[in-house]
Design a protein around this motif. Structure first.
Motif, mmCIF file in Angstrom:
data_model
loop_
_atom_site.group_PDB
_atom_site.id
_atom_site.type_symbol
_atom_site.label_atom_id
_atom_site.label_comp_id
_atom_site.label_asym_id
_atom_site.label_seq_id
_atom_site.Cartn_x
_atom_site.Cartn_y
_atom_site.Cartn_z
ATOM 1 N N MET A 129 0.815 -1.187 -0.025
ATOM 2 C CA MET A 129 -0.048 0.124 0.030
ATOM 3 C C MET A 129 0.798 1.227 -0.018
ATOM 4 N N ARG A 130 1.907 1.329 0.833
ATOM 5 C CA ARG A 130 2.905 2.545 1.045
ATOM 6 C C ARG A 130 3.376 2.654 -0.346
ATOM 7 N N LEU A 131 3.835 1.681 -1.090
ATOM 8 C CA LEU A 131 4.421 1.475 -2.306
ATOM 9 C C LEU A 131 3.635 2.151 -3.477
ATOM 10 N N CYS A 132 2.482 1.825 -3.347
ATOM 11 C CA CYS A 132 1.546 2.090 -4.315
ATOM 12 C C CYS A 132 1.034 3.627 -4.271
ATOM 13 N N ALA A 133 1.270 4.062 -2.874
ATOM 14 C CA ALA A 133 1.013 5.492 -2.391
ATOM 15 C C ALA A 133 2.119 6.278 -3.063
ATOM 16 N N LEU A 134 3.407 5.824 -3.018
ATOM 17 C CA LEU A 134 4.536 6.761 -3.208
ATOM 18 C C LEU A 134 4.451 6.918 -4.684
ATOM 19 N N LEU A 135 4.270 5.725 -5.508
ATOM 20 C CA LEU A 135 4.080 5.738 -6.906
ATOM 21 C C LEU A 135 3.136 6.918 -7.456
ATOM 22 N N LEU A 136 2.110 6.797 -6.701
ATOM 23 C CA LEU A 136 0.915 7.772 -7.319
ATOM 24 C C LEU A 136 1.501 9.111 -6.995
ATOM 25 N N ALA A 137 2.140 9.220 -5.826
ATOM 26 C CA ALA A 137 2.610 10.477 -5.456
ATOM 27 C C ALA A 137 3.499 11.099 -6.413
ATOM 28 N N LEU A 138 4.525 10.227 -7.118
ATOM 29 C CA LEU A 138 5.458 10.496 -7.677
ATOM 30 C C LEU A 138 4.889 10.975 -9.364
ATOM 31 N N LEU A 139 3.867 10.041 -9.641
ATOM 32 C CA LEU A 139 3.107 10.287 -10.905
ATOM 33 C C LEU A 139 2.603 11.719 -10.973
ATOM 34 N N ALA A 140 1.940 11.991 -9.807
ATOM 35 C CA ALA A 140 1.055 13.281 -9.673
ATOM 36 C C ALA A 140 2.045 14.478 -9.565
ATOM 37 N N SER A 141 3.333 14.362 -9.043
ATOM 38 C CA SER A 141 4.234 15.470 -9.054
ATOM 39 C C SER A 141 5.026 15.554 -10.235
ATOM 40 N N GLY A 142 5.126 14.380 -10.985
ATOM 41 C CA GLY A 142 5.664 14.636 -12.544
ATOM 42 C C GLY A 142 4.774 15.176 -13.554
ATOM 43 N N SER A 143 3.452 14.957 -13.254
ATOM 44 C CA SER A 143 2.342 15.643 -14.162
ATOM 45 C C SER A 143 1.892 16.788 -13.769
ATOM 46 N N SER A 144 2.248 17.521 -12.819
ATOM 47 C CA SER A 144 1.887 18.783 -12.342
ATOM 48 C C SER A 144 2.413 20.040 -13.370
ATOM 49 N N HIS A 145 1.822 21.005 -13.406
ATOM 50 C CA HIS A 145 2.333 22.138 -14.171
ATOM 51 C C HIS A 145 2.300 23.330 -13.517
ATOM 52 N N ALA A 146 2.985 24.343 -13.642
ATOM 53 C CA ALA A 146 3.357 25.517 -13.269
ATOM 54 C C ALA A 146 2.108 26.443 -13.557
ATOM 55 N N GLU A 147 1.790 27.420 -12.690
ATOM 56 C CA GLU A 147 0.930 28.372 -12.871
ATOM 57 C C GLU A 147 1.640 29.671 -13.298
ATOM 58 N N TRP A 148 1.400 30.606 -14.170
ATOM 59 C CA TRP A 148 2.035 31.645 -14.712
ATOM 60 C C TRP A 148 0.972 32.948 -14.454
ATOM 61 N N ARG A 149 1.741 33.989 -13.966
ATOM 62 C CA ARG A 149 1.093 35.108 -13.926
ATOM 63 C C ARG A 149 1.937 36.307 -14.396
ATOM 64 N N VAL A 150 1.050 37.413 -14.892
ATOM 65 C CA VAL A 150 2.006 38.715 -15.757
ATOM 66 C C VAL A 150 2.247 39.554 -14.280
ATOM 67 N N VAL A 151 3.539 39.889 -14.566
ATOM 68 C CA VAL A 151 4.256 40.943 -13.553
ATOM 69 C C VAL A 151 4.146 42.322 -13.885
ATOM 70 N N SER A 152 4.456 42.390 -15.155
ATOM 71 C CA SER A 152 4.372 43.907 -15.738
ATOM 72 C C SER A 152 4.224 43.555 -17.427
ATOM 73 N N GLY A 153 3.748 44.520 -18.028
ATOM 74 C CA GLY A 153 3.315 44.716 -19.521
ATOM 75 C C GLY A 153 2.371 45.589 -19.661
ATOM 76 N N ALA A 154 2.349 46.342 -20.661
ATOM 77 C CA ALA A 154 1.282 47.289 -20.803
ATOM 78 C C ALA A 154 0.282 46.689 -21.625
ATOM 79 N N ALA A 155 -0.857 47.208 -21.552
ATOM 80 C CA ALA A 155 -2.265 46.751 -22.226
ATOM 81 C C ALA A 155 -1.977 46.167 -23.493
ATOM 82 N N TRP A 156 -2.815 45.240 -23.981
ATOM 83 C CA TRP A 156 -2.708 44.671 -25.102
ATOM 84 C C TRP A 156 -3.338 45.546 -26.242
ATOM 85 N N PRO A 157 -2.736 45.714 -27.477
ATOM 86 C CA PRO A 157 -3.428 46.646 -28.609
ATOM 87 C C PRO A 157 -4.743 46.238 -28.838
ATOM 88 N N PRO A 158 -5.684 47.130 -29.505
ATOM 89 C CA PRO A 158 -6.705 46.695 -30.084
ATOM 90 C C PRO A 158 -6.443 45.537 -31.063
#
Length: 258
Positions: free
Chosen positions: A1-30
Protein backbone atom coordinates in the motif's frame (compact mmCIF):
# COMPACT_ATOMS: atom_id res chain seq x y z
CA UNK A 1 0.00 0.00 0.00
CA UNK A 2 2.80 2.39 0.91
CA UNK A 3 4.59 1.60 -2.36
CA UNK A 4 1.42 2.25 -4.36
CA UNK A 5 0.89 5.53 -2.54
CA UNK A 6 4.49 6.59 -3.25
CA UNK A 7 4.17 5.75 -6.94
CA UNK A 8 0.94 7.73 -7.20
CA UNK A 9 2.57 10.69 -5.50
CA UNK A 10 5.51 10.59 -7.91
CA UNK A 11 3.21 10.39 -10.91
CA UNK A 12 1.18 13.31 -9.64
CA UNK A 13 4.26 15.44 -9.04
CA UNK A 14 5.63 14.58 -12.50
CA UNK A 15 2.41 15.60 -14.21
CA UNK A 16 1.89 18.88 -12.32
CA UNK A 17 2.12 22.12 -14.24
CA UNK A 18 3.31 25.50 -13.13
CA UNK A 19 0.92 28.41 -13.15
CA UNK A 20 2.03 31.71 -14.65
CA UNK A 21 1.04 35.28 -13.90
CA UNK A 22 1.87 38.56 -15.58
CA UNK A 23 4.11 40.78 -13.45
CA UNK A 24 4.43 43.69 -15.86
CA UNK A 25 3.40 44.63 -19.37
CA UNK A 26 1.41 47.30 -21.15
CA UNK A 27 -2.21 46.64 -22.08
CA UNK A 28 -2.68 44.65 -25.27
CA UNK A 29 -3.28 46.67 -28.45
CA UNK A 30 -6.73 46.66 -30.06
CA UNK A 31 -7.38 43.59 -32.14
CA UNK A 32 -7.32 45.63 -35.37
CA UNK A 33 -4.17 47.62 -34.45
CA UNK A 34 -1.19 47.80 -36.82
CA UNK A 35 2.07 46.04 -36.08
CA UNK A 36 2.73 46.46 -32.36
CA UNK A 37 5.44 45.68 -29.82
CA UNK A 38 4.90 44.50 -26.27
CA UNK A 39 7.30 43.56 -23.50
CA UNK A 40 5.97 41.14 -20.88
CA UNK A 41 7.41 39.83 -17.61
CA UNK A 42 5.90 36.70 -16.10
CA UNK A 43 6.48 34.61 -12.99
CA UNK A 44 5.58 30.99 -12.30
CA UNK A 45 4.56 29.19 -9.14
CA UNK A 46 7.85 27.30 -9.41
CA UNK A 47 9.86 30.53 -9.13
CA UNK A 48 10.76 31.00 -12.80
CA UNK A 49 10.77 34.56 -14.18
CA UNK A 50 10.79 35.26 -17.90
CA UNK A 51 10.90 38.46 -19.91
CA UNK A 52 9.61 38.37 -23.48
CA UNK A 53 9.58 40.74 -26.45
CA UNK A 54 6.66 40.29 -28.85
CA UNK A 55 5.73 41.64 -32.28
CA UNK A 56 1.97 41.36 -32.90
CA UNK A 57 0.51 41.67 -36.40
CA UNK A 58 -2.47 40.88 -38.63
CA UNK A 59 -1.77 38.74 -41.70
CA UNK A 60 -4.29 40.74 -43.74
CA UNK A 61 -2.02 43.78 -43.47
CA UNK A 62 1.44 42.24 -43.19
CA UNK A 63 3.19 39.42 -45.01
CA UNK A 64 5.77 36.99 -43.74
CA UNK A 65 9.32 37.09 -45.09
CA UNK A 66 12.29 34.78 -44.69
CA UNK A 67 15.54 36.69 -45.09
CA UNK A 68 18.50 34.51 -46.06
CA UNK A 69 21.72 35.86 -44.52
CA UNK A 70 23.91 33.37 -46.38
CA UNK A 71 26.18 30.54 -45.29
CA UNK A 72 28.95 32.96 -44.28
CA UNK A 73 27.81 33.16 -40.68
CA UNK A 74 30.47 35.70 -39.77
CA UNK A 75 28.53 38.38 -41.65
CA UNK A 76 25.20 37.63 -39.96
CA UNK A 77 26.15 39.25 -36.66
CA UNK A 78 24.80 42.55 -38.02
CA UNK A 79 21.40 41.08 -38.84
CA UNK A 80 19.34 43.95 -37.33
CA UNK A 81 20.85 46.26 -39.93
CA UNK A 82 20.20 43.67 -42.62
CA UNK A 83 16.57 43.34 -41.53
CA UNK A 84 16.14 47.10 -41.72
CA UNK A 85 17.83 47.30 -45.13
CA UNK A 86 15.48 44.59 -46.42
CA UNK A 87 12.46 46.67 -45.42
CA UNK A 88 11.35 44.43 -42.56
CA UNK A 89 9.44 46.12 -39.75
CA UNK A 90 10.07 43.35 -37.23
CA UNK A 91 12.15 40.17 -37.24
CA UNK A 92 13.41 37.30 -35.12
CA UNK A 93 16.10 34.73 -35.79
CA UNK A 94 14.75 31.86 -37.84
CA UNK A 95 15.47 28.18 -38.32
CA UNK A 96 18.20 25.78 -37.28
CA UNK A 97 21.38 25.36 -39.31
CA UNK A 98 24.39 23.09 -39.67
CA UNK A 99 27.94 23.97 -38.61
CA UNK A 100 28.79 24.91 -42.21
CA UNK A 101 25.92 27.41 -42.32
CA UNK A 102 23.55 25.29 -44.39
CA UNK A 103 19.92 25.36 -43.20
CA UNK A 104 18.52 22.37 -41.36
CA UNK A 105 15.52 21.47 -43.48
CA UNK A 106 13.87 23.38 -46.29
CA UNK A 107 14.13 27.16 -46.58
CA UNK A 108 12.48 29.37 -49.18
CA UNK A 109 13.55 33.02 -49.23
CA UNK A 110 12.40 35.52 -51.86
CA UNK A 111 10.76 32.63 -53.67
CA UNK A 112 14.04 30.71 -54.01
CA UNK A 113 14.37 27.23 -52.53
CA UNK A 114 17.47 26.55 -50.45
CA UNK A 115 18.38 23.10 -49.16
CA UNK A 116 15.84 20.26 -49.05
CA UNK A 117 12.78 19.17 -47.13
CA UNK A 118 13.80 16.99 -44.17
CA UNK A 119 11.87 14.58 -41.94
CA UNK A 120 14.03 14.58 -38.81
CA UNK A 121 11.96 14.51 -35.62
CA UNK A 122 12.91 18.03 -34.53
CA UNK A 123 11.44 19.64 -37.66
CA UNK A 124 7.82 18.91 -36.83
CA UNK A 125 6.38 22.16 -38.24
CA UNK A 126 6.40 24.22 -41.42
CA UNK A 127 5.89 27.99 -41.38
CA UNK A 128 5.27 29.53 -44.79
CA UNK A 129 3.67 32.35 -46.74
CA UNK A 130 1.92 32.48 -50.12
CA UNK A 131 -0.65 34.64 -51.88
CA UNK A 132 -3.38 33.33 -49.56
CA UNK A 133 -1.63 34.41 -46.38
CA UNK A 134 0.54 32.91 -43.64
CA UNK A 135 0.36 29.25 -42.66
CA UNK A 136 1.63 27.01 -39.88
CA UNK A 137 1.24 23.29 -40.45
CA UNK A 138 2.45 19.95 -39.22
CA UNK A 139 5.18 18.48 -41.40
CA UNK A 140 3.12 15.42 -42.30
CA UNK A 141 0.25 17.51 -43.72
CA UNK A 142 2.37 19.98 -45.68
CA UNK A 143 2.70 19.72 -49.46
CA UNK A 144 5.26 21.79 -51.35
CA UNK A 145 3.66 23.69 -54.21
CA UNK A 146 4.20 26.65 -56.49
CA UNK A 147 3.53 30.13 -55.14
CA UNK A 148 5.24 29.81 -51.76
CA UNK A 149 7.46 32.86 -51.31
CA UNK A 150 8.80 32.24 -47.78
CA UNK A 151 9.19 29.02 -45.80
CA UNK A 152 11.06 27.53 -42.88
CA UNK A 153 11.04 24.09 -41.35
CA UNK A 154 11.43 24.27 -37.58
CA UNK A 155 10.24 22.70 -34.37
CA UNK A 156 9.13 21.27 -32.20
CA UNK A 157 5.45 22.14 -32.33
CA UNK A 158 4.56 23.72 -28.98
CA UNK A 159 0.79 24.23 -29.04
CA UNK A 160 -1.93 22.59 -31.09
CA UNK A 161 -5.69 23.17 -30.75
CA UNK A 162 -4.98 25.50 -27.82
CA UNK A 163 -3.28 22.72 -25.84
CA UNK A 164 0.41 22.13 -25.03
CA UNK A 165 1.88 19.38 -27.17
CA UNK A 166 2.67 16.32 -25.11
CA UNK A 167 6.22 15.05 -24.68
CA UNK A 168 8.02 18.41 -24.83
CA UNK A 169 11.38 18.57 -23.05
CA UNK A 170 11.35 19.48 -19.36
CA UNK A 171 15.15 19.54 -19.05
CA UNK A 172 16.92 22.04 -21.29
CA UNK A 173 16.54 25.60 -19.97
CA UNK A 174 17.30 28.09 -22.76
CA UNK A 175 16.17 31.36 -24.25
CA UNK A 176 13.43 30.75 -26.78
CA UNK A 177 12.24 32.11 -30.13
CA UNK A 178 8.74 31.24 -31.30
CA UNK A 179 5.83 32.05 -33.59
CA UNK A 180 2.17 31.73 -32.55
CA UNK A 181 -1.23 32.29 -34.12
CA UNK A 182 -4.92 32.16 -33.27
CA UNK A 183 -5.42 30.83 -36.82
CA UNK A 184 -7.75 33.76 -37.45
CA UNK A 185 -5.21 36.11 -39.04
CA UNK A 186 -3.47 37.19 -35.80
CA UNK A 187 0.19 36.33 -35.25
CA UNK A 188 3.05 36.93 -32.81
CA UNK A 189 6.80 36.66 -33.30
CA UNK A 190 8.44 36.40 -29.90
CA UNK A 191 11.69 35.96 -28.00
CA UNK A 192 12.38 35.35 -24.32
CA UNK A 193 15.35 37.00 -22.65
CA UNK A 194 15.42 34.35 -19.95
CA UNK A 195 15.68 30.60 -20.06
CA UNK A 196 12.83 28.12 -19.79
CA UNK A 197 12.12 24.62 -21.00
CA UNK A 198 10.03 23.84 -24.05
CA UNK A 199 7.34 22.38 -21.80
CA UNK A 200 7.28 25.60 -19.77
CA UNK A 201 7.05 27.70 -22.92
CA UNK A 202 4.02 25.71 -24.06
CA UNK A 203 2.46 26.25 -20.62
CA UNK A 204 3.03 30.00 -20.85
CA UNK A 205 1.61 30.20 -24.37
CA UNK A 206 -1.59 28.46 -23.30
CA UNK A 207 -2.00 30.69 -20.24
CA UNK A 208 -4.75 33.21 -21.15
CA UNK A 209 -3.32 36.59 -22.19
CA UNK A 210 0.20 35.78 -21.00
CA UNK A 211 2.06 36.14 -24.32
CA UNK A 212 -0.87 36.84 -26.66
CA UNK A 213 -4.17 38.72 -26.23
CA UNK A 214 -6.13 35.85 -27.79
CA UNK A 215 -6.19 32.05 -27.33
CA UNK A 216 -3.14 30.50 -29.00
CA UNK A 217 -4.31 27.87 -31.48
CA UNK A 218 -0.89 26.86 -32.81
CA UNK A 219 2.70 27.62 -31.84
CA UNK A 220 6.07 26.59 -33.22
CA UNK A 221 9.52 26.75 -31.67
CA UNK A 222 12.28 28.36 -33.75
CA UNK A 223 16.04 28.19 -33.16
CA UNK A 224 16.60 29.36 -29.58
CA UNK A 225 19.41 29.50 -27.05
CA UNK A 226 22.24 31.78 -28.09
CA UNK A 227 20.61 32.28 -31.51
CA UNK A 228 17.60 34.05 -29.97
CA UNK A 229 17.25 37.60 -31.23
CA UNK A 230 14.55 40.20 -31.82
CA UNK A 231 14.30 43.44 -33.77
CA UNK A 232 11.40 45.90 -34.00
CA UNK A 233 11.68 49.05 -36.09
CA UNK A 234 9.28 51.08 -33.97
CA UNK A 235 7.93 54.48 -34.90
CA UNK A 236 9.79 57.24 -36.70
CA UNK A 237 12.00 59.18 -34.31
CA UNK A 238 12.48 56.34 -31.84
CA UNK A 239 15.31 53.86 -31.57
CA UNK A 240 14.56 50.29 -32.73
CA UNK A 241 14.00 47.68 -30.03
CA UNK A 242 16.65 44.98 -30.12
CA UNK A 243 17.56 41.75 -28.39
CA UNK A 244 20.84 40.71 -29.94
CA UNK A 245 21.67 37.10 -30.77
CA UNK A 246 24.76 35.83 -29.00
CA UNK A 247 25.92 33.95 -32.09
CA UNK A 248 25.49 34.30 -35.87
CA UNK A 249 22.34 32.93 -37.51
CA UNK A 250 21.53 31.71 -41.02
CA UNK A 251 18.15 33.34 -41.58
CA UNK A 252 15.47 35.62 -40.17
CA UNK A 253 11.70 35.50 -40.00
CA UNK A 254 10.18 38.94 -40.39
CA UNK A 255 7.20 40.94 -41.57
CA UNK A 256 6.62 43.75 -44.04
CA UNK A 257 3.47 45.55 -45.22
CA UNK A 258 1.43 43.84 -47.95
Amino acid sequence: MRLCALLLALLASGSSHAEWRVVSGAAWPPVDAPLSHRKRTLESTTGRTIRAHLALFDSRRYQLEVLDLGADLASSSIWPQQAQAAGLLAAVNGGFFHADGQPLGLMIAAGQQVHRFETVKLLSGVLYSDTRGIHLERRNTFRLRAGITALLQAGPYLVERQQPVRGLSTNDVSRRTFVVTDWRRHWVLGVTRDGLTLAELAEVLTTPEALAPWPVERALNLDGGTSSGFWFAGVVGQEPIQVRSRRPVRNLVGVRPR
